[in-house]
Design a protein around this motif. Structure first.
Motif, PDB file in Angstrom:
ATOM      1  N   LEU A  40       0.839  -1.202   0.000  1.00  0.00           N
ATOM      2  CA  LEU A  40       0.000   0.000   0.000  1.00  0.00           C
ATOM      3  C   LEU A  40       0.876   1.254   0.000  1.00  0.00           C
ATOM      4  N   GLY A  41       0.619   2.168  -0.923  1.00  0.00           N
ATOM      5  CA  GLY A  41       1.470   3.350  -1.039  1.00  0.00           C
ATOM      6  C   GLY A  41       2.854   2.931  -1.516  1.00  0.00           C
ATOM      7  N   ALA A  42       2.869   2.147  -2.588  1.00  0.00           N
ATOM      8  CA  ALA A  42       4.124   1.531  -3.057  1.00  0.00           C
ATOM      9  C   ALA A  42       5.145   2.564  -3.517  1.00  0.00           C
ATOM     10  N   LYS A  55       1.827   9.390 -11.656  1.00  0.00           N
ATOM     11  CA  LYS A  55       3.174   9.419 -12.248  1.00  0.00           C
ATOM     12  C   LYS A  55       4.086   8.362 -11.606  1.00  0.00           C
ATOM     13  N   ARG A  56       3.848   8.049 -10.341  1.00  0.00           N
ATOM     14  CA  ARG A  56       4.631   6.970  -9.733  1.00  0.00           C
ATOM     15  C   ARG A  56       4.220   5.628 -10.338  1.00  0.00           C
ATOM     16  N   CYS A  57       2.930   5.485 -10.668  1.00  0.00           N
ATOM     17  CA  CYS A  57       2.472   4.247 -11.330  1.00  0.00           C
ATOM     18  C   CYS A  57       3.128   4.096 -12.700  1.00  0.00           C
ATOM     19  N   VAL A  65      -0.045  -0.823  -4.960  1.00  0.00           N
ATOM     20  CA  VAL A  65      -1.170   0.099  -4.844  1.00  0.00           C
ATOM     21  C   VAL A  65      -0.619   1.497  -4.596  1.00  0.00           C
ATOM     22  N   GLU A  66      -0.871   2.399  -5.534  1.00  0.00           N
ATOM     23  CA  GLU A  66      -0.269   3.728  -5.446  1.00  0.00           C
ATOM     24  C   GLU A  66      -1.245   4.760  -6.029  1.00  0.00           C
ATOM     25  N   SER A  67      -1.526   5.802  -5.244  1.00  0.00           N
ATOM     26  CA  SER A  67      -2.536   6.773  -5.676  1.00  0.00           C
ATOM     27  C   SER A  67      -1.987   7.805  -6.665  1.00  0.00           C
ATOM     28  N   MET A  68      -0.665   7.969  -6.759  1.00  0.00           N
ATOM     29  CA  MET A  68      -0.114   8.981  -7.675  1.00  0.00           C
ATOM     30  C   MET A  68       0.170   8.372  -9.052  1.00  0.00           C
ATOM     31  N   GLY A 124       7.929   1.504  -5.564  1.00  0.00           N
ATOM     32  CA  GLY A 124       7.910   0.048  -5.548  1.00  0.00           C
ATOM     33  C   GLY A 124       8.643  -0.556  -4.366  1.00  0.00           C
ATOM     34  N   LEU A 125       8.601   0.140  -3.246  1.00  0.00           N
ATOM     35  CA  LEU A 125       9.299  -0.348  -2.056  1.00  0.00           C
ATOM     36  C   LEU A 125       8.299  -0.516  -0.913  1.00  0.00           C
ATOM     37  N   PRO A 126       8.136  -1.729  -0.446  1.00  0.00           N
ATOM     38  CA  PRO A 126       8.935  -2.930  -0.712  1.00  0.00           C
ATOM     39  C   PRO A 126       8.470  -3.787  -1.898  1.00  0.00           C
ATOM     40  N   ALA A 131       3.379  -2.223   3.873  1.00  0.00           N
ATOM     41  CA  ALA A 131       3.547  -0.813   3.516  1.00  0.00           C
ATOM     42  C   ALA A 131       4.808  -0.306   4.198  1.00  0.00           C
ATOM     43  N   ARG A 132       5.457   0.657   3.519  1.00  0.00           N
ATOM     44  CA  ARG A 132       6.579   1.351   4.142  1.00  0.00           C
ATOM     45  C   ARG A 132       6.385   2.841   3.917  1.00  0.00           C
ATOM     46  N   ALA A 133       6.494   3.611   4.982  1.00  0.00           N
ATOM     47  CA  ALA A 133       6.457   5.081   4.907  1.00  0.00           C
ATOM     48  C   ALA A 133       5.199   5.594   4.210  1.00  0.00           C
ATOM     49  N   CYS A 134       4.103   4.877   4.391  1.00  0.00           N
ATOM     50  CA  CYS A 134       2.864   5.281   3.710  1.00  0.00           C
ATOM     51  C   CYS A 134       2.078   6.260   4.557  1.00  0.00           C
ATOM     52  N   ALA A 189      -4.760   3.697  -7.479  1.00  0.00           N
ATOM     53  CA  ALA A 189      -5.985   3.817  -6.676  1.00  0.00           C
ATOM     54  C   ALA A 189      -5.616   4.108  -5.240  1.00  0.00           C
ATOM     55  N   ARG A 190      -6.605   4.541  -4.485  1.00  0.00           N
ATOM     56  CA  ARG A 190      -6.404   4.657  -3.046  1.00  0.00           C
ATOM     57  C   ARG A 190      -6.569   3.261  -2.431  1.00  0.00           C
ATOM     58  N   ALA A 191      -5.639   2.917  -1.565  1.00  0.00           N
ATOM     59  CA  ALA A 191      -5.568   1.549  -1.030  1.00  0.00           C
ATOM     60  C   ALA A 191      -6.880   1.117  -0.384  1.00  0.00           C
ATOM     61  N   GLU A 192      -7.528   2.027   0.319  1.00  0.00           N
ATOM     62  CA  GLU A 192      -8.704   1.667   1.106  1.00  0.00           C
ATOM     63  C   GLU A 192      -9.936   1.399   0.235  1.00  0.00           C
ATOM     64  N   THR A 193      -9.822   1.669  -1.086  1.00  0.00           N
ATOM     65  CA  THR A 193     -10.972   1.449  -1.969  1.00  0.00           C
ATOM     66  C   THR A 193     -10.944   0.070  -2.637  1.00  0.00           C
TER      67      THR A 193
HETATM   68  C1  LIG Z   1       6.532   8.457   1.356  1.00  0.00           C
HETATM   69  S1  LIG Z   1       5.966   7.536  -0.019  1.00  0.00           S
HETATM   70  C2  LIG Z   1       6.664   5.958   0.320  1.00  0.00           C
HETATM   71  C3  LIG Z   1       6.795   5.123  -0.913  1.00  0.00           C
HETATM   72  C4  LIG Z   1       7.437   3.753  -0.713  1.00  0.00           C
HETATM   73  N1  LIG Z   1       6.572   2.864   0.047  1.00  0.00           N
HETATM   74  C5  LIG Z   1       8.796   3.864  -0.087  1.00  0.00           C
HETATM   75  O1  LIG Z   1       8.983   3.398   1.047  1.00  0.00           O
HETATM   76  O2  LIG Z   1       9.705   4.424  -0.723  1.00  0.00           O
HETATM   77  C6  LIG Z   1       4.231   7.253   0.364  1.00  0.00           C
HETATM   78  C7  LIG Z   1       3.424   6.867  -0.855  1.00  0.00           C
HETATM   79  O3  LIG Z   1       2.124   6.476  -0.440  1.00  0.00           O
HETATM   80  C8  LIG Z   1       1.183   6.944  -1.390  1.00  0.00           C
HETATM   81  N2  LIG Z   1      -0.110   6.961  -0.710  1.00  0.00           N
HETATM   82  C9  LIG Z   1      -0.462   7.669   0.389  1.00  0.00           C
HETATM   83  N3  LIG Z   1      -1.724   7.371   0.767  1.00  0.00           N
HETATM   84  C10 LIG Z   1      -2.178   6.418  -0.109  1.00  0.00           C
HETATM   85  C11 LIG Z   1      -3.406   5.691  -0.237  1.00  0.00           C
HETATM   86  N4  LIG Z   1      -4.410   5.881   0.608  1.00  0.00           N
HETATM   87  N5  LIG Z   1      -3.521   4.803  -1.236  1.00  0.00           N
HETATM   88  C12 LIG Z   1      -2.499   4.610  -2.114  1.00  0.00           C
HETATM   89  N6  LIG Z   1      -1.321   5.264  -2.047  1.00  0.00           N
HETATM   90  C13 LIG Z   1      -1.158   6.155  -1.054  1.00  0.00           C
HETATM   91  C14 LIG Z   1       1.740   8.307  -1.805  1.00  0.00           C
HETATM   92  O4  LIG Z   1       1.249   8.733  -3.060  1.00  0.00           O
HETATM   93  C15 LIG Z   1       3.233   8.020  -1.833  1.00  0.00           C
HETATM   94  O5  LIG Z   1       3.679   7.611  -3.111  1.00  0.00           O
END
Ligand SMILES: C[S@@+](CC[C@H](N)C(=O)[O-])C[C@H]1O[C@@H](n2cnc3c(N)ncnc32)[C@H](O)[C@@H]1O
Length: 216
Positions: free
Chosen positions: A81-83, A112-114, A107-110, A86-88, A147-150, A133-137
């Motif tokens: 979630l919030g890939a 351009k990152r996709c 799963v990534e809402s932005m 692409g990490l992890p 998830a990391r740093a999401c 998409a937003r992960a929760e949907t």
């Molecule tokens: C700080 S980045 C971390 C990216 C990656 N996981 C990493 O560790 O490098 C957080 C990412 O989560 C995405 N994000 C935040 N809320 C989200 C949600 N509800 N659904 C999907 N993506 C989400 C943001 O767009 C962003 O690309």
């Protein structure tokens, strides 16, 4: 947390050190190196990861991500979630490639990152599905949600709720503020959790979560 863990520095690995530690195959090391090169190239034009972290890629990104596999060796289906870049998830997909039934949902809402994720998936022939998409949907039934740093834990559990309710276990990579985040999260959520040590960051922890419900 132990005081000495706060003082310890993470190991700094190169590709050979990473391979010796993890037992990754030569083909997996080649894919991980190719992914690092793509990250470095695209990071020039798009904010994907902290530019300085490319130098410590094998510890900060490769090991940080791949350590999750040892915690769920039989899991074939994952959602990250919030890939972001692409990490992890991309690292997991590289290491799961070739295993029958393996699939990593990125799963990534932005958007351009996709786009970057699509390029990496194609270049490396990865077993992934990319969801802009937003992960929760999403309503995915998978083995592990990660998830990391999401987001902070309270918010992250809201994102992960649909996956946990469909039987997934959560494995979330967290930094040194994890204890405070968990205390805060317990005001909104009831859940069973274990705090596991991180191989890549002595100050980090992996939070394993099961049985989530809202506090009434
Ligand atoms: C700080 S980045 C971390 C990216 C990656 N996981 C990493 O560790 O490098 C957080 C990412 O989560 C995405 N994000 C935040 N809320 C989200 C949600 N509800 N659904 C999907 N993506 C989400 C943001 O767009 C962003 O690309």
């Amino acid at each position: 947390m132990q005081p000495d863990a706060l003082l310890a520095e993470p190991p700094v690995l190169d590709a050979a050190g990473y391979q010796a530690l993890t037992g990754a195959s030569d083909a997996q090391i080649a894919d991980l190196a190719r992914y690092r090169d793509l990250l470095a190239e695209w990071n020039e034009v798009m904010n994907l990861v902290g530019p300085l972290t490319i130098a410590t890629y094998w510890t900060r990104h490769a090991l940080d991500s791949s350590q999750l596999l040892a915690l769920a060796p039989d899991a074939l289906t994952w959602a990250d979630l919030g890939a972001g870049a692409g990490l992890p998830g991309v690292v997991l997909a590289i290491l799961l490639k070739g295993r029958e039934g393996a699939k990593v949902h990125l799963v990534e809402s932005m958007a351009k990152r996709c786009r970057f994720l699509e390029v990496a998936a194609q270049a490396l022939d990865l077993p992934v599905e990319i969801h802009n998409a937003r992960a929760e949907t999403l309503k995915l039934k998978i083995d592990i949600v990660t998830a990391r740093a999401c987001a902070p834990m309270t918010k992250l559990l809201g994102f992960a709720e649909p996956y946990l309710h469909r039987g997934a276990t959560g494995l979330f990579l967290k930094g040194q503020d994890v204890a405070a985040e968990l205390t805060e999260a317990r005001k909104a959520w009831s859940f069973a959790s274990d705090l596991l040590p991180s191989q890549s960051d002595p100050r980090g922890r992996i939070v394993q979560v099961k049985r989530l419900s809202r506090v009434r």
